[in-house]
Design a protein around this motif. Sequence first.
Motif, PDB file in Angstrom:
ATOM      1  N   ASP A   1       0.805  -1.235   0.000  1.00 36.04           N
ATOM      2  CA  ASP A   1       0.000   0.000   0.000  1.00 36.04           C
ATOM      3  C   ASP A   1       0.833   1.278   0.000  1.00 36.04           C
ATOM      4  OD1 ASP A   1      -2.070  -1.778   0.198  1.00 36.04           O
ATOM      5  OD2 ASP A   1      -2.389  -1.483   2.344  1.00 36.04           O
ATOM      6  N   VAL A   2       2.115   1.164   0.320  1.00 33.74           N
ATOM      7  CA  VAL A   2       2.958   2.370   0.351  1.00 33.74           C
ATOM      8  C   VAL A   2       4.071   2.283  -0.706  1.00 33.74           C
ATOM      9  CG1 VAL A   2       4.483   3.826   1.759  1.00 33.74           C
ATOM     10  CG2 VAL A   2       2.455   2.763   2.801  1.00 33.74           C
ATOM     11  N   LEU A   3       4.919   1.253  -0.597  1.00 31.13           N
ATOM     12  CA  LEU A   3       6.088   1.191  -1.496  1.00 31.13           C
ATOM     13  C   LEU A   3       5.706   0.984  -2.963  1.00 31.13           C
ATOM     14  CD1 LEU A   3       8.771  -0.847   0.506  1.00 31.13           C
ATOM     15  CD2 LEU A   3       8.631   1.615   0.165  1.00 31.13           C
ATOM     16  N   PHE A   4       4.852  -0.014  -3.232  1.00 26.87           N
ATOM     17  CA  PHE A   4       4.513  -0.293  -4.640  1.00 26.87           C
ATOM     18  C   PHE A   4       3.768   0.886  -5.280  1.00 26.87           C
ATOM     19  CE2 PHE A   4       4.677  -5.289  -4.538  1.00 26.87           C
ATOM     20  CZ  PHE A   4       6.009  -5.223  -4.203  1.00 26.87           C
ATOM     21  N   PRO A   5       2.745   1.469  -4.606  1.00 26.51           N
ATOM     22  CA  PRO A   5       2.073   2.628  -5.219  1.00 26.51           C
ATOM     23  C   PRO A   5       3.026   3.817  -5.437  1.00 26.51           C
ATOM     24  CG  PRO A   5       0.693   1.694  -3.501  1.00 26.51           C
ATOM     25  CD  PRO A   5       2.022   1.012  -3.407  1.00 26.51           C
ATOM     26  N   TYR A   6       3.960   4.048  -4.500  1.00 26.78           N
ATOM     27  CA  TYR A   6       4.928   5.139  -4.690  1.00 26.78           C
ATOM     28  C   TYR A   6       5.720   4.889  -5.977  1.00 26.78           C
ATOM     29  CZ  TYR A   6       8.740   8.414  -3.996  1.00 26.78           C
ATOM     30  OH  TYR A   6       9.638   9.443  -4.188  1.00 26.78           O
ATOM     31  N   PHE A   7       6.185   3.661  -6.139  1.00 24.27           N
ATOM     32  CA  PHE A   7       6.969   3.303  -7.328  1.00 24.27           C
ATOM     33  C   PHE A   7       6.154   3.518  -8.604  1.00 24.27           C
ATOM     34  CE2 PHE A   7       7.966   0.004 -10.495  1.00 24.27           C
ATOM     35  CZ  PHE A   7       9.277   0.337 -10.778  1.00 24.27           C
ATOM     36  N   LEU A   8       4.898   3.059  -8.584  1.00 22.89           N
ATOM     37  CA  LEU A   8       4.065   3.172  -9.797  1.00 22.89           C
ATOM     38  C   LEU A   8       3.734   4.637 -10.118  1.00 22.89           C
ATOM     39  CD1 LEU A   8       1.690   0.076  -9.467  1.00 22.89           C
ATOM     40  CD2 LEU A   8       3.586   0.407 -11.081  1.00 22.89           C
ATOM     41  N   ARG A   9       3.657   5.492  -9.098  1.00 22.72           N
ATOM     42  CA  ARG A   9       3.408   6.925  -9.354  1.00 22.72           C
ATOM     43  C   ARG A   9       4.600   7.573 -10.047  1.00 22.72           C
ATOM     44  NH1 ARG A   9       1.127   6.856  -4.211  1.00 22.72           N
ATOM     45  NH2 ARG A   9       2.938   7.829  -3.234  1.00 22.72           N
ATOM     46  N   GLN A  10       5.813   7.125  -9.698  1.00 20.87           N
ATOM     47  CA  GLN A  10       7.028   7.730 -10.291  1.00 20.87           C
ATOM     48  C   GLN A  10       7.333   7.168 -11.686  1.00 20.87           C
ATOM     49  OE1 GLN A  10       8.590  10.109  -8.356  1.00 20.87           O
ATOM     50  NE2 GLN A  10       7.014   9.653  -6.828  1.00 20.87           N
ATOM     51  N   LEU A  11       6.816   5.964 -11.954  1.00 20.97           N
ATOM     52  CA  LEU A  11       7.239   5.235 -13.157  1.00 20.97           C
ATOM     53  C   LEU A  11       6.950   5.958 -14.483  1.00 20.97           C
ATOM     54  CD1 LEU A  11       8.583   2.592 -14.133  1.00 20.97           C
ATOM     55  CD2 LEU A  11       6.308   1.532 -14.114  1.00 20.97           C
ATOM     56  N   PRO A  12       5.731   6.514 -14.707  1.00 23.77           N
ATOM     57  CA  PRO A  12       5.475   7.148 -16.009  1.00 23.77           C
ATOM     58  C   PRO A  12       6.477   8.256 -16.337  1.00 23.77           C
ATOM     59  CG  PRO A  12       3.424   6.852 -14.805  1.00 23.77           C
ATOM     60  CD  PRO A  12       4.532   6.508 -13.855  1.00 23.77           C
ATOM     61  N   ALA A  13       6.731   9.153 -15.404  1.00 22.86           N
ATOM     62  CA  ALA A  13       7.662  10.264 -15.664  1.00 22.86           C
ATOM     63  C   ALA A  13       9.079   9.741 -15.884  1.00 22.86           C
ATOM     64  CB  ALA A  13       7.635  11.243 -14.500  1.00 22.86           C
ATOM     65  N   LEU A  14       9.417   8.696 -15.174  1.00 30.83           N
ATOM     66  CA  LEU A  14      10.750   8.104 -15.315  1.00 30.83           C
ATOM     67  C   LEU A  14      10.949   7.556 -16.729  1.00 30.83           C
ATOM     68  CD1 LEU A  14      13.071   6.746 -13.146  1.00 30.83           C
ATOM     69  CD2 LEU A  14      12.031   4.755 -14.193  1.00 30.83           C
ATOM     70  N   LEU A  15       9.932   6.861 -17.240  1.00 30.58           N
ATOM     71  CA  LEU A  15      10.049   6.260 -18.575  1.00 30.58           C
ATOM     72  C   LEU A  15       9.951   7.310 -19.673  1.00 30.58           C
ATOM     73  CD1 LEU A  15       7.902   2.992 -18.152  1.00 30.58           C
ATOM     74  CD2 LEU A  15      10.364   3.307 -17.832  1.00 30.58           C
ATOM     75  N   ASP A  16       9.209   8.410 -19.388  1.00 31.64           N
ATOM     76  CA  ASP A  16       9.010   9.461 -20.397  1.00 31.64           C
ATOM     77  C   ASP A  16      10.308  10.161 -20.796  1.00 31.64           C
ATOM     78  OD1 ASP A  16       6.352   9.046 -20.581  1.00 31.64           O
ATOM     79  OD2 ASP A  16       5.742  10.719 -19.280  1.00 31.64           O
ATOM     80  N   GLN A  17      11.323  10.101 -19.910  1.00 31.91           N
ATOM     81  CA  GLN A  17      12.526  10.897 -20.203  1.00 31.91           C
ATOM     82  C   GLN A  17      13.438  10.269 -21.259  1.00 31.91           C
ATOM     83  OE1 GLN A  17      15.270  11.101 -16.790  1.00 31.91           O
ATOM     84  NE2 GLN A  17      13.981   9.632 -15.728  1.00 31.91           N
ATOM     85  N   TYR A  18      13.101   9.055 -21.754  1.00 35.78           N
ATOM     86  CA  TYR A  18      14.010   8.388 -22.699  1.00 35.78           C
ATOM     87  C   TYR A  18      13.379   8.185 -24.078  1.00 35.78           C
ATOM     88  CZ  TYR A  18      16.423   7.268 -18.388  1.00 35.78           C
ATOM     89  OH  TYR A  18      17.057   7.361 -17.183  1.00 35.78           O
ATOM     90  N   PRO A  19      14.233   8.225 -25.127  1.00 35.98           N
ATOM     91  CA  PRO A  19      13.760   7.793 -26.447  1.00 35.98           C
ATOM     92  C   PRO A  19      13.813   6.262 -26.535  1.00 35.98           C
ATOM     93  CG  PRO A  19      16.010   8.646 -26.601  1.00 35.98           C
ATOM     94  CD  PRO A  19      15.619   8.717 -25.149  1.00 35.98           C
ATOM     95  N   TYR A  20      12.915   5.684 -27.346  1.00 41.77           N
ATOM     96  CA  TYR A  20      12.844   4.216 -27.479  1.00 41.77           C
ATOM     97  C   TYR A  20      13.073   3.825 -28.928  1.00 41.77           C
ATOM     98  CZ  TYR A  20      11.144   4.307 -22.747  1.00 41.77           C
ATOM     99  OH  TYR A  20      11.063   4.502 -21.391  1.00 41.77           O
ATOM    100  N   PRO A  21      13.647   2.649 -29.197  1.00 40.86           N
ATOM    101  CA  PRO A  21      14.115   1.652 -28.238  1.00 40.86           C
ATOM    102  C   PRO A  21      15.278   2.181 -27.403  1.00 40.86           C
ATOM    103  CG  PRO A  21      14.846   1.077 -30.458  1.00 40.86           C
ATOM    104  CD  PRO A  21      13.937   2.252 -30.605  1.00 40.86           C
ATOM    105  N   LEU A  22      15.407   1.655 -26.188  1.00 40.21           N
ATOM    106  CA  LEU A  22      16.449   2.138 -25.282  1.00 40.21           C
ATOM    107  C   LEU A  22      17.826   1.736 -25.792  1.00 40.21           C
ATOM    108  CD1 LEU A  22      14.969   1.257 -21.775  1.00 40.21           C
ATOM    109  CD2 LEU A  22      15.331   3.552 -22.729  1.00 40.21           C
TER     110      LEU A  22
END
Length: 240
Positions: A21-42
């Motif tokens: 309820d704390v760690l996994f949701p925190y991670f999932l909230r940060q994930l979209p912005a984290l992935l957005d910063q890169y061009p794909y394929p990595l």
Amino acid sequence: MVSNVILDIEGTICPISFVKDVLFPYFLRQLPALLDQYPYPLLEDPSDPIKTILRKFPQDKTATRDSLYTYIKTLVDNDVKDSVLKELQGLIWAKGYHEGTIKAPLYEDAIRAMYTWSTRKDKKVYIYSSGSVQAQKLLLQYVRSINEPETAPGKDLNELVSGYFDTTNAGPKIQATSYSKIAEKINSSPAKCLFLSDNPKEVAAALEAGMHSYIVVRPGNAPVESAPAAKISTFDQLEL
Ligand SMILES: CSCCC(=O)C(=O)COP(=O)(O)O
Ligand SMILES: [Mg+2]
């Protein structure tokens, strides 16, 4: 005589609800912005630690941002103990812990026992969790007792721990060979080690390797149907 106490984290020294309820949701909230910063394929970039971890996921998943997001989210939703996911989570949780957003609630008897055992000349405390070593150290750096309010000043318990093991440096937690490896790494015979965990499969593996082991029952843990060892509900029940 037990010289080394090896502790699982989730469901043993802290509630499963903290992770879910704390760690996994925190991670999932940060994930979209984290992935957005890169061009794909990595593409390879040794200077970027996050990209270096992301590139360890299967190559077909790193082809697009959306396929990578879906893949990682599915791992989290299914609580897959994937070592690359765990490495990434450790890196992301660091921000939350250091900013003061996250503090780990630990059972009071677990905190008390860790202090008692680690200050005795004949005992050492170790951690063995599916969470990465980095995530384990962070969790133990920012601790509050489960009975204290979330605003309570955090305690750092890392000085009580003599070593950290995860699936990368020891192996899968349900394999006996991982426990033999840990015993070897800490220069101990398995017979001098006690492993405490909420997971009966992990306890069975530790017993198979020749360690002592108990199943730890905490509020919110999955019910244990067939138990390979005795159950305890508080570390106060242990006479070491
Ligand atoms: C210590 S990091 C947070 C917990 C986590 O991700 C995890 O998988 C915990 O599993 P455990 O082996 O401690 O039950
Ligand atoms: Mg556990």
